[in-house]
Design an enzyme around this catalytic site. Structure first.
Site, PDB file in Angstrom:
ATOM      1  N   GLY A  37      38.450  43.980  41.740  1.00 29.00           N
ATOM      2  CA  GLY A  37      38.826  42.709  41.187  1.00 29.00           C
ATOM      3  C   GLY A  37      39.100  42.787  39.728  1.00 29.00           C
TER       4      GLY A  37
ATOM      5  CD  GLU B  99      33.144  40.733  39.828  1.00 29.97           C
ATOM      6  OE1 GLU B  99      34.359  41.348  39.512  1.00 29.97           O
ATOM      7  OE2 GLU B  99      32.536  40.653  40.793  1.00 29.97           O
ATOM      8  CG  ASP B 100      37.248  39.460  40.209  1.00 33.78           C
ATOM      9  OD1 ASP B 100      35.892  39.368  40.339  1.00 33.78           O
ATOM     10  OD2 ASP B 100      37.940  39.766  41.175  1.00 33.78           O
TER      11      ASP B 100
ATOM     12  CG  ASP C 162      32.788  32.056  45.123  1.00 34.45           C
ATOM     13  OD1 ASP C 162      32.809  30.809  44.967  1.00 34.45           O
ATOM     14  OD2 ASP C 162      32.976  32.500  46.191  1.00 34.45           O
TER      15      ASP C 162
ATOM     16  N   GLY D 226      27.469  34.062  43.145  1.00 30.92           N
ATOM     17  CA  GLY D 226      26.704  34.814  42.333  1.00 30.92           C
ATOM     18  C   GLY D 226      25.903  35.789  43.025  1.00 30.92           C
TER      19      GLY D 226
ATOM     20  CB  THR E 240      28.989  40.169  43.445  1.00 29.83           C
ATOM     21  OG1 THR E 240      29.493  39.781  44.794  1.00 29.83           O
ATOM     22  CG2 THR E 240      29.560  41.582  43.297  1.00 29.83           C
ATOM     23  CG  LEU E 241      28.272  39.019  38.795  1.00 30.30           C
ATOM     24  CD1 LEU E 241      29.152  37.897  38.010  1.00 30.30           C
ATOM     25  CD2 LEU E 241      28.700  40.323  37.967  1.00 30.30           C
TER      26      LEU E 241
ATOM     27  CG  ASP F  84      41.379  41.372  47.361  1.00 34.56           C
ATOM     28  OD1 ASP F  84      40.363  40.996  46.777  1.00 34.56           O
ATOM     29  OD2 ASP F  84      41.268  41.709  48.738  1.00 34.56           O
TER      30      ASP F  84
ATOM     31  NE  ARG G  98      42.832  44.600  45.214  1.00 36.18           N
ATOM     32  CZ  ARG G  98      41.519  44.060  45.176  1.00 36.18           C
ATOM     33  NH1 ARG G  98      40.842  43.222  44.190  1.00 36.18           N
ATOM     34  NH2 ARG G  98      40.646  44.321  46.168  1.00 36.18           N
TER      35      ARG G  98
HETATM   36  P1  IMP Z   1      30.126  36.168  44.653  1.00 38.06           P
HETATM   37  O1  IMP Z   1      28.972  37.392  45.235  1.00 38.06           O
HETATM   38  O2  IMP Z   1      30.166  34.907  45.834  1.00 38.06           O
HETATM   39  O3  IMP Z   1      29.740  35.752  43.376  1.00 38.06           O
HETATM   40  O4  IMP Z   1      31.555  36.776  45.023  1.00 38.06           O
HETATM   41  C1  IMP Z   1      32.167  37.269  43.886  1.00 38.06           C
HETATM   42  C2  IMP Z   1      33.101  38.085  44.420  1.00 38.06           C
HETATM   43  O5  IMP Z   1      34.068  37.681  45.363  1.00 38.06           O
HETATM   44  C3  IMP Z   1      33.992  38.593  42.967  1.00 38.06           C
HETATM   45  O6  IMP Z   1      33.978  39.706  42.743  1.00 38.06           O
HETATM   46  C4  IMP Z   1      35.444  38.338  43.475  1.00 38.06           C
HETATM   47  O7  IMP Z   1      36.189  39.220  43.426  1.00 38.06           O
HETATM   48  C5  IMP Z   1      35.373  37.792  45.001  1.00 38.06           C
HETATM   49  N1  IMP Z   1      36.000  36.193  45.025  1.00 38.06           N
HETATM   50  C6  IMP Z   1      35.502  35.035  44.861  1.00 38.06           C
HETATM   51  N2  IMP Z   1      35.954  33.969  44.982  1.00 38.06           N
HETATM   52  C7  IMP Z   1      37.483  34.699  45.019  1.00 38.06           C
HETATM   53  C8  IMP Z   1      38.668  34.088  45.008  1.00 38.06           C
HETATM   54  O8  IMP Z   1      39.007  32.811  44.827  1.00 38.06           O
HETATM   55  N3  IMP Z   1      39.677  34.807  45.264  1.00 38.06           N
HETATM   56  C9  IMP Z   1      39.456  36.292  45.228  1.00 38.06           C
HETATM   57  N4  IMP Z   1      38.372  36.794  45.125  1.00 38.06           N
HETATM   58  C10 IMP Z   1      37.386  36.181  44.969  1.00 38.06           C
HETATM   59 MG    MG Z   2      35.115  41.367  42.747  1.00 38.80          MG
END
Ligand code: IMP
Ligand code: MG
Length: 181
Positions: free
Chosen positions: A46, A101-102, A105, A107, A109-110, A161, A167
């Site tokens: 992403g 990072e793109d 959401d 949190g 992953t980060l 995606d 993408r």
């Molecule tokens: P988190 O671990 O929930 O913060 O997820 C973050 C990851 O989910 C990011 O790397 C995004 O690529 C993916 N992501 C979260 N929301 C979206 C969305 O609305 N569209 C596409 N990818 C998303």
């Molecule tokens: Mg991602």
């Protein structure tokens, strides 16, 4: 417009605005890291487009690497389980790294990736995200550079995606709900 845009209900952030945001972030990072050993670490897939745009707005010496991580599987919400599918191919000890990072959401992953890199002895680890959905946060993570806050809508394009598609849309777009609900 291409057929890909038929699946989109709204252009949320047009490419011109994304470019302006990258310019501002690049200027700020160039100022903040002028005496440091900067490495941008892009989170694949992403973060690919944002990484390449941001790199070219940075005016100081910079290296980059990539890590492929997955927290999604298929669908539109995070599994909370982060997997490293391909690791960084460079040494980061004593370097100043910024994770690129793109979107942040929940949190998960980060938070995971920041701790993962911190174990390798870098001088510093910061985070730069193009998009932030603050209303969805489950884990507290400090994001040091944010492009833009967005509402809780599922977006695609600019690297992001849905099941590996979209993408290549140049704008950040809202996907039509009937395609995933
Ligand atoms: P988190 O671990 O929930 O913060 O997820 C973050 C990851 O989910 C990011 O790397 C995004 O690529 C993916 N992501 C979260 N929301 C979206 C969305 O609305 N569209 C596409 N990818 C998303
Ligand atoms: Mg991602």
């Amino acid at each position: 417009m291409s057929a890909l845009y038929d699946d989109v209900s709204e252009i949320m952030i047009p490419k011109e605005r994304l470019d302006e945001i990258c310019t501002q972030l690049g200027e700020k990072i160039s100022e903040d890291y002028k005496d440091k050993k900067l490495i941008l670490v892009g989170i694949m897939k992403g973060g690919l487009i944002f990484l390449s745009d941001l790199l070219r707005k940075i005016t100081i010496p910079v290296e980059f690497g990539t890590v492929t991580a997955s927290s999604y599987g298929q669908g539109t919400s995070s599994s909370g389980q982060v997997k490293i599918l391909q690791d960084l191919d460079m040494e980061i000890r004593d370097k100043d790294i910024i994770i690129v990072e793109d979107l942040i959401d929940t949190g998960h992953t980060l938070k995971y990736l920041k701790e993962f890199f911190a174990l390798r002895g870098p001088n510093s680890v910061k985070i730069c995200c193009m998009l932030d959905k603050p209303s969805r946060r489950e884990k507290q993570v400090q994001v040091d550079y944010i492009g833009m806050e967005i509402p809780d809508k599922f977006v695609v394009g600019y690297g992001m995606d849905f099941n590996e598609k979209y993408r290549n849309l140049a704008d950040v777009c809202v996907l039509k709900e009937e395609l995933y609900k």
